[in-house]
Scaffold this active site. Sequence first.
Site, PDB file in Angstrom:
ATOM      1  N   HIS A   1       1.830   4.826  -2.167  1.00 26.51           N
ATOM      2  CA  HIS A   1       1.559   6.049  -2.819  1.00 26.51           C
ATOM      3  C   HIS A   1       3.067   6.735  -3.142  1.00 26.51           C
ATOM      4  CE1 HIS A   1      -1.727   7.395   0.512  1.00 26.51           C
ATOM      5  NE2 HIS A   1      -1.217   6.271   1.180  1.00 26.51           N
TER       6      HIS A   1
ATOM      7  N   GLU B   1      -5.754   9.337  -0.711  1.00 21.33           N
ATOM      8  CA  GLU B   1      -6.406   7.865  -0.474  1.00 21.33           C
ATOM      9  C   GLU B   1      -6.782   7.622  -1.637  1.00 21.33           C
ATOM     10  OE1 GLU B   1      -5.352   5.682   0.757  1.00 21.33           O
ATOM     11  OE2 GLU B   1      -3.483   6.877   2.618  1.00 21.33           O
TER      12      GLU B   1
ATOM     13  N   SER C   1      -3.112   0.134  -4.777  1.00 23.17           N
ATOM     14  CA  SER C   1      -3.234  -0.596  -4.127  1.00 23.17           C
ATOM     15  C   SER C   1      -3.834  -1.814  -3.868  1.00 23.17           C
ATOM     16  CB  SER C   1      -2.274  -0.249  -3.175  1.00 23.17           C
ATOM     17  OG  SER C   1      -3.423  -0.104  -2.269  1.00 23.17           O
TER      18      SER C   1
ATOM     19  N   HIS D   1       0.657  -1.178  -0.176  1.00 22.07           N
ATOM     20  CA  HIS D   1      -0.260  -0.156  -0.132  1.00 22.07           C
ATOM     21  C   HIS D   1       0.501   1.651   0.074  1.00 22.07           C
ATOM     22  CE1 HIS D   1      -3.258   2.491   1.239  1.00 22.07           C
ATOM     23  NE2 HIS D   1      -2.614   3.551   1.762  1.00 22.07           N
TER      24      HIS D   1
END
Length: 248
Positions: free
Chosen positions: A130, A171, A190, A125
């Site tokens: 990111h 996010e 993700s 993740h």
Amino acid sequence: MSTTSIQPKPYASYLIQQDCAAYTPEQHAIWSTLVSRRMPQLEQHASAEYLNGFHQIGLQPTELPDLAAVSRRLQPVTGWNSTPVSGFLPADAFFAMLSDRLFPTTTWIRSLESLEYTPEPDIFHDVFGHVPMHAHPVFADFLQHYGELCASLTRAEDLERLGRLFWFTVEFGVIRERGQVKVYGSGLISSHGECTHVVSGGAEIRDFDLDSVLNTTVNVSEMQTVLYAIESFDQIYEATKQAASRLG
Ligand SMILES: [Fe+2]
């Protein structure tokens, strides 16, 4: 004679070393499975800026990333560093790290049994999701500025509202590129399930609007029903500058 004491950074006690040699072949294989599962969909539906960043920071499809190597490629581009931490950080430590262009990065990888979902972020993740965006200069400035703003706030209501800006950008952010909605938020990048839900039309895509975002309650336990599409990353940089005037 006066003495000046240097205050330790609020995140100092959370910093760790990543032990790359300790990853097992099975753990590298989990990374590899996750990357190969996500890439076909992302090549079609991810923001071009995400895909550029992925290649720029040198992520390998078959082995877990060495965060020091990622940072050596990222730092000359935007000054960001993917910094290993021991786990979940309290808010003040998290915002202080963003302010210093250090992205708190977990080093553990999910198990084979939880390929789709982990309750807490793991290295897939954090790094796959990111870090590629941190190679984009405007996104890089936006994220640091966001950290500085949040670090300056004390009221819980203000932090909650700013948390929504993070949620609907970092996010679950989407962007319109040449008339098509593309994903750039890590929760979409993700997660195969979340991303499939969005690209198959399961979420309403509204135009990004700062006040709407600040007033939209976040639902962390279900698939997203509303997302906010930006036209360019300048829009969220500007929105973060304007956000200070919407608080208090
Ligand atoms: Fe995240």
